[in-house]
Design a protein around this motif. Structure first.
Motif, PDB file in Angstrom:
ATOM      1  N   MET A   1       0.852  -1.191   0.000  1.00  0.00           N
ATOM      2  CA  MET A   1       0.000   0.000   0.000  1.00  0.00           C
ATOM      3  C   MET A   1       0.881   1.231   0.000  1.00  0.00           C
ATOM      4  O   MET A   1       1.797   1.365   0.790  1.00  0.00           O
ATOM      5  N   SER A   2       0.606   2.148  -0.906  1.00  0.00           N
ATOM      6  CA  SER A   2       1.367   3.376  -1.029  1.00  0.00           C
ATOM      7  C   SER A   2       0.851   4.410  -0.025  1.00  0.00           C
ATOM      8  O   SER A   2      -0.361   4.627   0.088  1.00  0.00           O
ATOM      9  N   ILE A   3       1.765   5.019   0.687  1.00  0.00           N
ATOM     10  CA  ILE A   3       1.377   6.027   1.674  1.00  0.00           C
ATOM     11  C   ILE A   3       1.583   7.398   1.049  1.00  0.00           C
ATOM     12  O   ILE A   3       2.689   7.748   0.625  1.00  0.00           O
ATOM     13  N   GLU A   4       0.491   8.183   1.002  1.00  0.00           N
ATOM     14  CA  GLU A   4       0.538   9.497   0.371  1.00  0.00           C
ATOM     15  C   GLU A   4       0.325  10.583   1.403  1.00  0.00           C
ATOM     16  O   GLU A   4      -0.431  10.410   2.363  1.00  0.00           O
ATOM     17  N   VAL A   5       0.981  11.712   1.184  1.00  0.00           N
ATOM     18  CA  VAL A   5       0.830  12.858   2.071  1.00  0.00           C
ATOM     19  C   VAL A   5      -0.623  13.329   2.033  1.00  0.00           C
ATOM     20  O   VAL A   5      -1.234  13.446   0.978  1.00  0.00           O
ATOM     21  N   GLY A   6      -1.191  13.556   3.203  1.00  0.00           N
ATOM     22  CA  GLY A   6      -2.576  14.015   3.305  1.00  0.00           C
ATOM     23  C   GLY A   6      -3.567  12.919   3.607  1.00  0.00           C
ATOM     24  O   GLY A   6      -4.711  13.198   3.966  1.00  0.00           O
ATOM     25  N   SER A   7      -3.162  11.650   3.454  1.00  0.00           N
ATOM     26  CA  SER A   7      -4.110  10.567   3.700  1.00  0.00           C
ATOM     27  C   SER A   7      -4.230  10.288   5.195  1.00  0.00           C
ATOM     28  O   SER A   7      -3.282  10.473   5.961  1.00  0.00           O
ATOM     29  N   LYS A   8      -5.427   9.860   5.608  1.00  0.00           N
ATOM     30  CA  LYS A   8      -5.687   9.522   7.000  1.00  0.00           C
ATOM     31  C   LYS A   8      -5.733   8.007   7.110  1.00  0.00           C
ATOM     32  O   LYS A   8      -6.398   7.341   6.324  1.00  0.00           O
ATOM     33  N   LEU A   9      -4.989   7.482   8.090  1.00  0.00           N
ATOM     34  CA  LEU A   9      -4.880   6.042   8.260  1.00  0.00           C
ATOM     35  C   LEU A   9      -5.059   5.660   9.723  1.00  0.00           C
ATOM     36  O   LEU A   9      -4.794   6.462  10.625  1.00  0.00           O
ATOM     37  N   GLN A  10      -5.498   4.419   9.952  1.00  0.00           N
ATOM     38  CA  GLN A  10      -5.587   3.881  11.308  1.00  0.00           C
ATOM     39  C   GLN A  10      -4.272   3.165  11.587  1.00  0.00           C
ATOM     40  O   GLN A  10      -3.786   2.398  10.763  1.00  0.00           O
ATOM     41  N   GLY A  11      -3.678   3.447  12.758  1.00  0.00           N
ATOM     42  CA  GLY A  11      -2.410   2.816  13.100  1.00  0.00           C
ATOM     43  C   GLY A  11      -2.374   2.396  14.557  1.00  0.00           C
ATOM     44  O   GLY A  11      -3.284   2.700  15.330  1.00  0.00           O
ATOM     45  N   LYS A  12      -1.289   1.682  14.911  1.00  0.00           N
ATOM     46  CA  LYS A  12      -1.142   1.176  16.268  1.00  0.00           C
ATOM     47  C   LYS A  12       0.177   1.695  16.830  1.00  0.00           C
ATOM     48  O   LYS A  12       1.224   1.585  16.185  1.00  0.00           O
ATOM     49  N   VAL A  13       0.120   2.252  18.044  1.00  0.00           N
ATOM     50  CA  VAL A  13       1.317   2.777  18.695  1.00  0.00           C
ATOM     51  C   VAL A  13       2.216   1.597  19.079  1.00  0.00           C
ATOM     52  O   VAL A  13       1.804   0.703  19.812  1.00  0.00           O
ATOM     53  N   THR A  14       3.468   1.607  18.545  1.00  0.00           N
ATOM     54  CA  THR A  14       4.395   0.507  18.822  1.00  0.00           C
ATOM     55  C   THR A  14       5.517   0.909  19.759  1.00  0.00           C
ATOM     56  O   THR A  14       6.172   0.046  20.336  1.00  0.00           O
ATOM     57  N   GLY A  15       5.748   2.216  19.892  1.00  0.00           N
ATOM     58  CA  GLY A  15       6.824   2.663  20.774  1.00  0.00           C
ATOM     59  C   GLY A  15       6.633   4.122  21.143  1.00  0.00           C
ATOM     60  O   GLY A  15       6.053   4.901  20.378  1.00  0.00           O
ATOM     61  N   ILE A  16       7.119   4.471  22.343  1.00  0.00           N
ATOM     62  CA  ILE A  16       6.997   5.852  22.820  1.00  0.00           C
ATOM     63  C   ILE A  16       8.366   6.328  23.275  1.00  0.00           C
ATOM     64  O   ILE A  16       9.086   5.614  23.978  1.00  0.00           O
ATOM     65  N   HIS A  18      10.615  10.242  24.410  1.00  0.00           N
ATOM     66  CA  HIS A  18      10.341  11.549  24.993  1.00  0.00           C
ATOM     67  C   HIS A  18       9.971  12.585  23.928  1.00  0.00           C
ATOM     68  O   HIS A  18       9.392  13.610  24.239  1.00  0.00           O
ATOM     69  N   PHE A  19      10.283  12.334  22.656  1.00  0.00           N
ATOM     70  CA  PHE A  19       9.982  13.295  21.596  1.00  0.00           C
ATOM     71  C   PHE A  19       8.792  12.904  20.728  1.00  0.00           C
ATOM     72  O   PHE A  19       8.391  13.659  19.848  1.00  0.00           O
ATOM     73  N   GLY A  20       8.199  11.737  20.945  1.00  0.00           N
ATOM     74  CA  GLY A  20       7.052  11.348  20.140  1.00  0.00           C
ATOM     75  C   GLY A  20       6.718   9.878  20.268  1.00  0.00           C
ATOM     76  O   GLY A  20       7.187   9.190  21.169  1.00  0.00           O
ATOM     77  N   ALA A  21       5.862   9.423  19.337  1.00  0.00           N
ATOM     78  CA  ALA A  21       5.417   8.028  19.362  1.00  0.00           C
ATOM     79  C   ALA A  21       5.554   7.431  17.968  1.00  0.00           C
ATOM     80  O   ALA A  21       5.275   8.088  16.964  1.00  0.00           O
ATOM     81  N   PHE A  22       5.985   6.167  17.919  1.00  0.00           N
ATOM     82  CA  PHE A  22       6.072   5.452  16.659  1.00  0.00           C
ATOM     83  C   PHE A  22       4.774   4.695  16.437  1.00  0.00           C
ATOM     84  O   PHE A  22       4.266   4.024  17.343  1.00  0.00           O
ATOM     85  N   VAL A  23       4.233   4.844  15.230  1.00  0.00           N
ATOM     86  CA  VAL A  23       2.942   4.237  14.899  1.00  0.00           C
ATOM     87  C   VAL A  23       3.137   3.329  13.693  1.00  0.00           C
ATOM     88  O   VAL A  23       3.672   3.744  12.660  1.00  0.00           O
ATOM     89  N   GLU A  24       2.679   2.079  13.839  1.00  0.00           N
ATOM     90  CA  GLU A  24       2.737   1.124  12.732  1.00  0.00           C
ATOM     91  C   GLU A  24       1.501   1.322  11.872  1.00  0.00           C
ATOM     92  O   GLU A  24       0.363   1.290  12.358  1.00  0.00           O
ATOM     93  N   LEU A  25       1.730   1.525  10.587  1.00  0.00           N
ATOM     94  CA  LEU A  25       0.643   1.790   9.635  1.00  0.00           C
ATOM     95  C   LEU A  25       0.292   0.520   8.875  1.00  0.00           C
ATOM     96  O   LEU A  25       1.061  -0.446   8.868  1.00  0.00           O
ATOM     97  N   PRO A  26      -0.865   0.507   8.211  1.00  0.00           N
ATOM     98  CA  PRO A  26      -1.207  -0.658   7.382  1.00  0.00           C
ATOM     99  C   PRO A  26      -0.127  -0.863   6.312  1.00  0.00           C
ATOM    100  O   PRO A  26       0.377   0.085   5.729  1.00  0.00           O
TER     101      PRO A  26
END
Length: 165
Positions: A1-16, A18-26
């Protein structure tokens, strides 16, 4: 699946961090939600807002050439547009002859000498003052200032008798 700027996706937080959170995308790719993009208000500790395993809706903000994906949770939220602010009322004009005179900001004041009023005027010769005269004037001013300071500090301490040894 191609990820394009502006698209909204459902993801799962995989890591946190102090500067942010990593989210796994489809599709298996991972992006970063910077701490400033987690909520509309200030977030001091990201752990108070997100936990590992949370499902979040994110918006793809940027995709860099090296594969890094920038995400935003706060931009993914649908909010009604804020109504435009009403125009600021114009300042009332001052009637002539009242208040400060109206003149351009950088124009010269008519009754002040050029140069800010310090020192002699440009066309006048400066009186020559000897070094000794300058030194004696400096010493006199200095002694006056010191005596004034001593009087002020002594009055704050309660006079001469209040000194502690």
């Amino acid at each position: 699946m191609s990820i394009e700027v502006g698209s909204k996706l459902q993801g799962k937080v995989t890591g946190i961090t102090h500067f942010g959170a990593f989210v796994e995308l489809p599709g298996g790719s991972t992006g970063l939600v910077h701490i400033s993009e987690v909520a509309d208000n200030y977030v001091k500790d990201i752990n108070e807002v997100l936990k590992v395993g949370d499902e979040v809706l994110v918006k793809v903000v940027n995709v860099e050439q090296d594969g890094k994906i920038g995400l935003s949770i706060r931009k993914a939220q649908d909010r009604p547009d804020r109504p435009d602010r009403p125009e600021r009322p114009a300042r009332p004009s001052r009637p002539e002859g009242s208040g400060r005179p109206s003149r351009p900001f950088n124009s010269q004041r008519p009754n002040r000498p050029q140069g800010g009023g310090r020192g002699p005027r440009p066309n006048q010769a400066r009186p020559t003052v000897s070094f000794e005269d300058k030194m004696s004037r400096f010493l006199k001013d200095s002694e006056e200032r010191i005596s004034t300071l001593k009087r002020q500090t002594e009055s704050k301490r309660g006079g001469r008798g209040a000194r502690r040894g």
